[in-house]
Design an enzyme around this catalytic site. Structure first.
Site, PDB file in Angstrom:
ATOM      1  N   GLU A  24       0.855  -1.195   0.000  1.00 53.62           N
ATOM      2  CA  GLU A  24       0.000   0.000   0.000  1.00 53.62           C
ATOM      3  C   GLU A  24       0.890   1.245   0.000  1.00 53.62           C
ATOM      4  O   GLU A  24       1.902   1.281   0.709  1.00 53.62           O
ATOM      5  CB  GLU A  24      -0.866  -0.005   1.264  1.00 53.62           C
ATOM      6  CG  GLU A  24      -1.842   1.162   1.350  1.00 53.62           C
ATOM      7  CD  GLU A  24      -2.554   1.230   2.710  1.00 53.62           C
ATOM      8  OE1 GLU A  24      -1.998   0.752   3.716  1.00 53.62           O
ATOM      9  OE2 GLU A  24      -3.664   1.775   2.754  1.00 53.62           O
TER      10      GLU A  24
ATOM     11  N   LYS B 260     -10.296   0.585  -1.187  1.00 58.66           N
ATOM     12  CA  LYS B 260     -10.198   0.336   0.260  1.00 58.66           C
ATOM     13  C   LYS B 260     -11.438   0.836   0.999  1.00 58.66           C
ATOM     14  O   LYS B 260     -11.865   1.978   0.818  1.00 58.66           O
ATOM     15  CB  LYS B 260      -8.960   1.035   0.809  1.00 58.66           C
ATOM     16  CG  LYS B 260      -8.693   0.782   2.286  1.00 58.66           C
ATOM     17  CD  LYS B 260      -7.427   1.534   2.706  1.00 58.66           C
ATOM     18  CE  LYS B 260      -7.026   1.221   4.132  1.00 58.66           C
ATOM     19  NZ  LYS B 260      -5.814   1.994   4.519  1.00 58.66           N
TER      20      LYS B 260
ATOM     21  N   CYS C  61      -4.650  -3.133   4.118  1.00 60.29           N
ATOM     22  CA  CYS C  61      -4.253  -2.649   5.444  1.00 60.29           C
ATOM     23  C   CYS C  61      -5.335  -2.782   6.524  1.00 60.29           C
ATOM     24  O   CYS C  61      -5.667  -3.885   6.925  1.00 60.29           O
ATOM     25  CB  CYS C  61      -3.745  -1.213   5.324  1.00 60.29           C
ATOM     26  SG  CYS C  61      -2.676  -0.725   6.702  1.00 60.29           S
TER      27      CYS C  61
END
Ligand code: NAG
Ligand code: NAG
Ligand code: NAG
Length: 506
Positions: free
Chosen positions: A77, A180, A213
């Site tokens: 990321e 995300k 993440c």
């Protein structure tokens, strides 16, 4: 150029069974070259000059991964553009990533179909040149209609900005795009209006699911993917380590074991932000890297052959009655075997409260040379049987902790946790603080009865070395037990990290 063909001796735990389909996966922990002034807007040309420097380094690694036979390679990321932008300062980095569900596009073969797609083109050509599936993370701009439909909640500047994973097949075709869902203080990005569940197929290992993440701590999309029988997850991350419970590698393997999935985790390396820790994890093996503070800030390529996990397992498993399963680990001791877990024996040792990960854990100290301890936070109780195999009481203090509640600092999520931790010094008030090293070793059985099926087990030894729990057992009534004998190094943390996703919105 640096010693190019050095194949790093990384730590690998576990063996590959023979006779199982397998593939070669690679992840690259990249020391991202950051924009030193991320809050100052810059031209597209300057943004491209910046990202080309990262892309050059990533391309070198793609070449090395290919030489080692990698069929899929994952970059971290923020690994191309860096972090800490504002909504306007990231503008020069944005590209519009077309929806691969709507159109089939190979940016390397057909660069001029879409303007302003230099990063996509470069990544596509990389995948093609090195003949591997490539997963990278970048910033996507999707224009949205301002007036037509107010319910779409289009931002007032007429565009969505998303933190985005892109995937290219080995001939360069853009095959997946994932936005995300669980942002972590990223003012440059929007949360997508709908949680996306994105997977892609490969010829060598079937289906992979995409997360980014902070997503790994939440139900959507991570657990939703697993519940849809996706057993191989790809996890670009820029993870700031936090001991004793959420160091990168600790939680990466814990998730892989707890969810019984493969996780390909690529972190950024950045000492100032405490970012390191990447790996290729299956429920039975871990190939990982965790730098230590002060190590030279270099990237690290990890390559490992891993088994293809059977996508049908989950479905079979839910049909099976798990109560009829394995003999109990702790036939003699566990009060949890009766139906009255909520009614533990009264503790004969003092309980105290100390903050761990910003949560008020209830702790008891491990004062004896061995024995049994119970600590409860409300009706949630954790039980430990232990026996030291190495321990200097004057030097190292340990405690058993329990917490059941909602974590509220830097994110809100409901947890139930049992953990044995080494305290930072010999005062009880230091239990729960960050520690990386330990010399004490023990045989132990740690267990609790959780009000969730989602419990992630981990054994973290001194200087950020992972150990594979010797035995794990879960029963249908929520009891989870982890047994382990003397760690090869001192024990830093043994934990059962339960997530109660269903309570997050309450
Ligand atoms: C972002 O910038 C702020 C101040 O400008 C700084 O305090 C913070 O540490 C930075 N965060 C990252 C992730 O670089
Ligand atoms: C790309 O940009 C040029 C110049 O602005 C424009 O003429 C052209 O139509 C654009 N092409 C596409 C595919 O949008
Ligand atoms: C994990 O999945 C494998 C099949 O891939 C299955 O054999 C095994 O029993 C599962 N493990 C657990 C703990 O459920």
């Amino acid at each position: 150029m640096r010693p190019f063909l050095l194949i790093f001796a990384c730590i690998r735990l576990g063996q590959l069974e023979s006779g199982v389909d397998s593939y070669v996966a690679a992840v690259y922990e990249h020391t991202v070259i950051v924009n030193p002034e991320p809050r100052v807007p810059l031209s597209r040309l300057d943004a491209l000059r910046h990202v080309q420097r990262n892309l050059d380094m990533l391309e070198e690694q793609a070449a090395l991964a290919a030489l080692q036979g990698a069929q899929i390679l994952v970059f971290p990321e923020d690994g191309i553009h860096g972090f800490n932008y504002t909504r306007s300062s990231i503008y020069g980095y944005l590209e519009t990533v077309p929806d691969p569900q709507q159109e089939s596009w190979n940016p390397c073969e057909e660069p001029h179909r879409h303007n302003n797609t230099e990063v996509l083109q470069r990544l596509s050509c990389m995948a093609r040149r090195y003949n591997l599936y490539l997963v990278a993370n970048m910033a996507d701009l999707q224009p949205c209609p301002l007036k037509t439909d107010p319910s779409t909640a289009c931002p007032s500047d007429g565009r969505w900005q998303f933190n985005t994973n892109v995937v290219f097949s080995s001939d360069g075709l853009l095959v997946a795009r994932y936005h995300k869902h669980n942002l972590y203080f990223e003012e440059s990005f929007n949360t997508p209006p709908r949680a996306e569940i994105v997977t892609f197929e490969t010829p060598f290992a079937g289906k992979f699911g995409l997360i980014i993440c902070f997503d790994i701590l939440f139900k959507h999309p991570t657990v939703t993917l697993v519940e849809k029988d996706v057993r191989q997850l790809i996890f670009p991350t820029a993870w700031m380590n936090q001991l004793p419970l959420l160091d990168s590698i600790q939680f990466q393997w814990a998730f892989s074991m707890g969810a019984n999935v493969t996780l390909l985790a690529a972190n950024v390396r950045n000492d100032r932000l405490g970012m390191t820790g990447s790996g290729i994890y299956t429920p039975s093996s871990a190939t990982y890297h965790h730098a230590k503070r002060g190590d030279p800030e270099e990237g690290r390529l990890l390559v490992a052959r891993v088994p293809v996990l059977d996508p049908l397992w989950g479905r079979q498993n839910t049909a099976v009655d798990t109560t009829a399963s394995t003999p109990s680990l702790a036939a003699t001791a566990a009060y949890c075997h009766t139906d009255s877990c909520a009614d533990p024996p009264p503790p004969t040792y003092p309980t105290f409260t100390s903050s761990m990960m910003h949560d008020p854990f209830k702790f008891v100290l491990l004062k004896e040379s061995g024995g049994e301890l119970t600590v409860c936070d409300g009706t949630f109780c954790c039980h430990l049987q232990y026996k030291w195999t190495a321990h200097d009481k004057q030097k190292e203090l340990y405690a058993l902790g329990a917490f059941s509640g909602t974590h509220t600092v830097n994110g809100r999520y409901a947890v139930q946790v049992c953990a044995v931790v080494r305290c930072a010094d010999t005062e009880a008030s230091s239990c729960g603080q960050e520690v990386e090293e330990a010399e004490s070793k023990m045989d132990f059985l740690l267990e609790g009865r959780f009000e969730t099926r989602h419990v992630y087990p981990a054994v973290l030894a001194s200087r950020l070395v992972l150990e594979k729990p010797e035995q794990l057992e879960t029963t249908a009534d929520g009891r989870v037990a982890m047994k382990h004998s003397s760690t090869t190094r001192g024990l830093v943390t043994a934990s059962l990290y339960g997530r109660r996703y269903h309570l997050d919105d309450e």
